[in-house]
Motif scaffolding. Structure first.
Motif, PDB file in Angstrom:
ATOM      1  N   ALA A 410       0.865  -0.878   0.044  1.00  0.00           N
ATOM      2  CA  ALA A 410       0.265  -0.285  -0.287  1.00  0.00           C
ATOM      3  C   ALA A 410       1.101   0.984  -0.133  1.00  0.00           C
ATOM      4  O   ALA A 410       2.015   1.123   0.685  1.00  0.00           O
ATOM      5  CB  ALA A 410      -0.681  -0.067   1.355  1.00  0.00           C
ATOM      6  N   ALA A 411       0.742   2.211  -0.855  1.00  0.00           N
ATOM      7  CA  ALA A 411       1.509   3.575  -1.128  1.00  0.00           C
ATOM      8  C   ALA A 411       1.519   4.222   0.347  1.00  0.00           C
ATOM      9  O   ALA A 411       2.250   4.649   0.380  1.00  0.00           O
ATOM     10  CB  ALA A 411       0.904   4.288  -1.976  1.00  0.00           C
ATOM     11  N   SER A 412       0.467   4.049   1.220  1.00  0.00           N
ATOM     12  CA  SER A 412       0.637   4.841   2.278  1.00  0.00           C
ATOM     13  C   SER A 412       1.118   4.438   3.338  1.00  0.00           C
ATOM     14  O   SER A 412       2.028   5.170   4.263  1.00  0.00           O
ATOM     15  CB  SER A 412      -1.079   4.932   3.135  1.00  0.00           C
ATOM     16  OG  SER A 412      -1.357   3.357   3.685  1.00  0.00           O
ATOM     17  N   ASP A 413       2.085   3.072   3.251  1.00  0.00           N
ATOM     18  CA  ASP A 413       2.489   2.122   4.192  1.00  0.00           C
ATOM     19  C   ASP A 413       4.552   2.224   4.380  1.00  0.00           C
ATOM     20  O   ASP A 413       4.766   2.429   4.788  1.00  0.00           O
ATOM     21  CB  ASP A 413       3.297   0.611   4.399  1.00  0.00           C
ATOM     22  CG  ASP A 413       1.626  -0.052   4.660  1.00  0.00           C
ATOM     23  OD1 ASP A 413       1.378   1.052   5.703  1.00  0.00           O
ATOM     24  OD2 ASP A 413       1.090  -0.954   4.469  1.00  0.00           O
ATOM     25  N   PHE A 414       4.439   3.231   2.521  1.00  0.00           N
ATOM     26  CA  PHE A 414       6.183   3.477   2.365  1.00  0.00           C
ATOM     27  C   PHE A 414       6.372   4.657   3.434  1.00  0.00           C
ATOM     28  O   PHE A 414       7.507   4.891   3.709  1.00  0.00           O
ATOM     29  CB  PHE A 414       5.807   4.393   0.784  1.00  0.00           C
ATOM     30  CG  PHE A 414       6.007   2.588  -0.476  1.00  0.00           C
ATOM     31  CD1 PHE A 414       6.599   1.203   0.585  1.00  0.00           C
ATOM     32  CD2 PHE A 414       5.715   2.327  -1.410  1.00  0.00           C
ATOM     33  CE1 PHE A 414       6.707   0.427  -0.614  1.00  0.00           C
ATOM     34  CE2 PHE A 414       5.847   1.950  -2.149  1.00  0.00           C
ATOM     35  CZ  PHE A 414       5.816   0.472  -1.718  1.00  0.00           C
ATOM     36  N   ASP A 461       9.036   8.063  -4.448  1.00  0.00           N
ATOM     37  CA  ASP A 461       8.027   9.571  -4.066  1.00  0.00           C
ATOM     38  C   ASP A 461       8.100   9.381  -2.407  1.00  0.00           C
ATOM     39  O   ASP A 461       7.813  10.649  -2.492  1.00  0.00           O
ATOM     40  CB  ASP A 461       7.072   8.991  -4.946  1.00  0.00           C
ATOM     41  CG  ASP A 461       7.062   9.741  -6.173  1.00  0.00           C
ATOM     42  OD1 ASP A 461       8.663  10.065  -6.884  1.00  0.00           O
ATOM     43  OD2 ASP A 461       6.478   9.176  -7.834  1.00  0.00           O
ATOM     44  N   SER A 462       7.742   8.710  -1.883  1.00  0.00           N
ATOM     45  CA  SER A 462       7.490   8.934  -1.020  1.00  0.00           C
ATOM     46  C   SER A 462       8.683   8.871   0.180  1.00  0.00           C
ATOM     47  O   SER A 462       8.735   9.938   0.988  1.00  0.00           O
ATOM     48  CB  SER A 462       7.156   7.191  -0.243  1.00  0.00           C
ATOM     49  OG  SER A 462       8.662   6.268   0.355  1.00  0.00           O
ATOM     50  N   GLY A 463       9.861   8.998  -0.356  1.00  0.00           N
ATOM     51  CA  GLY A 463      10.986   9.437   0.436  1.00  0.00           C
ATOM     52  C   GLY A 463      11.308   8.404   1.419  1.00  0.00           C
ATOM     53  O   GLY A 463      12.581   8.431   2.045  1.00  0.00           O
ATOM     54  N   VAL A 464      10.866   6.852   1.265  1.00  0.00           N
ATOM     55  CA  VAL A 464      11.922   6.226   1.459  1.00  0.00           C
ATOM     56  C   VAL A 464      13.379   5.237   1.349  1.00  0.00           C
ATOM     57  O   VAL A 464      13.200   5.702  -0.032  1.00  0.00           O
ATOM     58  CB  VAL A 464      10.504   5.080   2.371  1.00  0.00           C
ATOM     59  CG1 VAL A 464      10.557   3.932   0.652  1.00  0.00           C
ATOM     60  CG2 VAL A 464      11.022   3.722   3.340  1.00  0.00           C
ATOM     61  N   LEU A 465      13.899   4.729   1.871  1.00  0.00           N
ATOM     62  CA  LEU A 465      15.146   4.075   1.248  1.00  0.00           C
ATOM     63  C   LEU A 465      14.423   2.956   0.513  1.00  0.00           C
ATOM     64  O   LEU A 465      14.260   1.912   1.206  1.00  0.00           O
ATOM     65  CB  LEU A 465      16.165   4.181   2.592  1.00  0.00           C
ATOM     66  CG  LEU A 465      16.834   3.322   2.084  1.00  0.00           C
ATOM     67  CD1 LEU A 465      18.741   4.081   1.185  1.00  0.00           C
ATOM     68  CD2 LEU A 465      18.211   3.060   3.262  1.00  0.00           C
ATOM     69  N   VAL A 466      14.969   3.140  -0.566  1.00  0.00           N
ATOM     70  CA  VAL A 466      14.918   2.038  -1.668  1.00  0.00           C
ATOM     71  C   VAL A 466      16.530   1.357  -2.061  1.00  0.00           C
ATOM     72  O   VAL A 466      17.220   1.795  -2.046  1.00  0.00           O
ATOM     73  CB  VAL A 466      14.207   2.267  -3.008  1.00  0.00           C
ATOM     74  CG1 VAL A 466      14.058   1.102  -4.044  1.00  0.00           C
ATOM     75  CG2 VAL A 466      12.825   3.247  -2.504  1.00  0.00           C
ATOM     76  N   VAL A 467      16.083  -0.021  -2.273  1.00  0.00           N
ATOM     77  CA  VAL A 467      17.193  -0.495  -2.357  1.00  0.00           C
ATOM     78  C   VAL A 467      16.776  -1.922  -2.855  1.00  0.00           C
ATOM     79  O   VAL A 467      15.716  -2.360  -3.802  1.00  0.00           O
ATOM     80  CB  VAL A 467      18.010  -1.461  -1.080  1.00  0.00           C
ATOM     81  CG1 VAL A 467      18.373  -0.625  -0.182  1.00  0.00           C
ATOM     82  CG2 VAL A 467      16.633  -2.168   0.114  1.00  0.00           C
ATOM     83  N   ALA A 468      17.869  -2.555  -3.848  1.00  0.00           N
ATOM     84  CA  ALA A 468      17.824  -3.736  -4.268  1.00  0.00           C
ATOM     85  C   ALA A 468      17.906  -5.130  -3.759  1.00  0.00           C
ATOM     86  O   ALA A 468      19.689  -5.182  -3.449  1.00  0.00           O
ATOM     87  CB  ALA A 468      17.747  -3.320  -5.944  1.00  0.00           C
TER      88      ALA A 468
END
Length: 576
Positions: A410-414, A461-468
């Motif tokens: 859910a987008a809100s959880d990001f 877009d939410s600003g959360v740290l994203v990794v792969a």
């Protein structure tokens, strides 16, 4: 083309040329003692400020970076000079989710191509049976359900090829097993065997196991199958680590470690066999009616296995399964047409929220990094809730944690994840059209949810740290360039009219940052690696092509010429 090398006295400078240039006359060592060990020149070096031409390294640290002219002194006095001849240099890549032991051991198994049709699987199995002794186990994979007709994939299909040898085949997601009657017999599974907690035994009309086992149900067979020796595990680790070096991967996170593997990893870490920086995640699982709480003893002994390049400070918690035909990923909304064998129509949350909150707070208090397996949006929310609880109990400023896979969310959880310091990891190879995604998963979740399939754009877009994290060997290759290309295009490698979750595509610069600086942050190494600039350790790879400027559809073909870790060349394609 191989680089030419001049072996010279330590007081001389050896020029190594990427494109066959001549060797310079020896130079004297600088009197100030700041002589660089290695200087690379004449290239395109990716820095936070843009492109540089030259970089000087001493004792594994970058001491200068800039134009060839700006580093003239370092070039003149360096012990070793490398003329890149216009080649590109990028920071070393970080893979946050690999299974190197599995990857290496699969090279020894009865494997067939990903997406192989039934006839190809049958042909390969016949070869393996012919090479095996009577009664010897046939272990391999990896199959995808999409290639089979309804009702075709059963134990009886395998029995016709291997009536006398127990057969155990992994699926592509590594969350299901397909076994024959002999394997079921050795495991003691019959029509009266109950489904284990968190698992499913698929059944025939009379209740007999049909040969497909999901999630924790696989343990009944895997526990009676032969185990690899320590020597085999170490051989697998070395092979997998060298394979990753060939793709410029200088740090990686082992996604699940169990008792027998920890000593092997520690023994090899930092040796000539495994050069990368490695973080290890030890598996924890809650107690069930038939088994005690798993993993606490290994977690308590973790620091006995720590080495300068191996951090066993991560705990892996499986929150759910996978959103394939097994319907075991925990979803906020129900699956389409949930089957009679599904535990319930929302999938399976493997740890009750109250217990999850308690254990996450306990591990967080101990300073341990937590890696959740969460494929469904329901599992992602459970992980966010648990970390929010830990921050409330222990206060802010604790260790970082992250959710692995995040196939749906859910987008809100990001936004909530960003608030509590929880990073989000996405897995490559499934964010573009493949049978497992386009057929098996789409069939059970529907087209609307597939529009936000692997929602990387929303997360950024939410600003959360994203990794792969590749999830190799669940995927066929650890190639990060294939992942970078398809993160941007959401097409098949090389381009295709068909796309998957196109609205979640990102830019090439964002993709590179995910694999470099962001990965270094979640590894706890951002002050040392992740960018090429003065004061950082010299982890980098060299390629003839520039992945930021080459055609997007060609990025998956990029070849790494050399990989360096802390100023040491650890991979050279010309020496293969």
């Amino acid at each position: 083309m191989a680089w030419k090398r001049n072996r010279a006295l330590v007081t001389a400078a050896a020029i190594i040329t990427f494109c066959g240039a001549t060797v310079a006359e020896p130079k004297e060592v600088s009197a100030d003692g700041k002589q660089a060990d290695t200087v690379v020149t004449g290239g395109r070096i990716k820095t936070p400020q843009g492109w540089a031409q030259a970089m000087a390294i001493k004792d594994g640290i970058i001491i200068a970076i800039g134009s060839d002219a700006e580093l003239a002194t370092e070039v003149a006095t360096a012990r070793e000079r490398i003329d890149l001849g216009g080649a590109s240099v990028f920071p070393g890549l970080q893979d946050m989710h690999v299974h190197p032991v599995f990857a290496g051991l699969e090279q020894m198994g009865c494997m067939f191509p990903y997406g192989a049709p039934p006839e190809a699987i049958a042909a390969r199995l016949r070869e393996c049976v012919a090479a095996a002794e009577p009664g010897e186990w046939i272990i391999g994979g990896n199959w995808v359900a999409a290639v089979f007709a309804p009702g075709e994939q059963t134990r009886h299909w395998l029995d016709r090829i291997a009536p006398d040898n127990p057969v155990m085949l992994e699926d592509e997601a590594h969350h299901s097993l397909w076994v024959n009657s002999r394997a079921l017999e050795l495991a003691g599974l019959t029509r009266v065997s109950p489904d284990p907690v968190g698992g499913i035994i698929e059944r025939e009309a009379d209740g007999s196991p049909n040969g497909l086992l999901r999630e924790t149900a696989v343990e009944a067979v895997s526990i009676v199958a032969p185990k690899p020796t320590s020597e085999q595990r170490r051989e697998a680790l070395v092979w997998a680590s060298r394979e990753m070096l060939s793709y410029g991967i200088t740090s990686y996170m082992i996604a699940s470690i169990r008792d027998e593997e920890l000593a092997d990893i520690a023994a090899l870490s930092g040796s000539e066999d495994i050069k990368q920086r490695v973080r290890g995640c030890m598996v924890w699982a809650p107690a069930t009616a038939s088994s005690p709480e798993y993993g606490l003893d290994l977690i308590a002994r973790r620091n006995l296995f720590r080495t300068p390049r191996f951090q066993p400070d991560c705990v892996k918690i499986f929150l759910d399964g996978v959103p394939t035909e097994s319907r075991t990923a925990a979803m906020l909304e129900p699956y389409l047409h949930a089957g009679a064998t599904s535990p319930h129509d929302h999938g399976t949350l493997m740890v009750p929220q109250e217990e999850l909150d308690r254990k996450v707070a306990e591990f967080d208090r101990q300073g341990l990094h937590i890696k959740f397996h969460a494929a469904g949006d329901g599992a992602v929310r459970a992980g966010v809730d648990a970390v929010a609880h830990a921050r409330k109990v222990n206060g802010i400023g604790g260790p970082s944690h992250h959710v692995g896979h995040t196939t749906f969310a859910a987008a809100s959880d990001f936004a909530r994840a960003a608030e509590v310091g929880l990073a989000i990891e996405f897995s490559p190879y499934i964010w573009y059209p493949t049978p497992i995604a386009s057929v098996d998963i789409a069939r059970v979740v529907g087209s609307e949810r597939m529009e936000r399939w692997v929602p990387i754009r929303d997360a950024l877009d939410s600003g959360v740290l994203v990794v792969a994290g590749s999830d190799w060997s669940v995927v066929p290759s650890v190639n990060p360039f294939l992942a970078i290309e398809t993160m941007v295009t959401r097409q098949k490698p090389g381009g295709s009219e068909e796309t998957l979750g196109l609205g979640q595509s990102i830019s090439i610069d964002e993709a590179l940052e995910i694999f470099t600086g962001n990965g270094a942050r979640i590894m706890g190494l951002r002050d040392r690696v992740g960018t090429l600039e003065v004061g950082m350790e010299a982890d980098f790879f060299i390629s003839r092509d520039n992945l930021l400027e080459m055609p997007l559809s060609e990025i998956h073909k990029l070849k790494v010429e050399e990989t360096w870790i802390q100023g040491e060349k650890v991979y050279d394609r010309s020496e293969l």
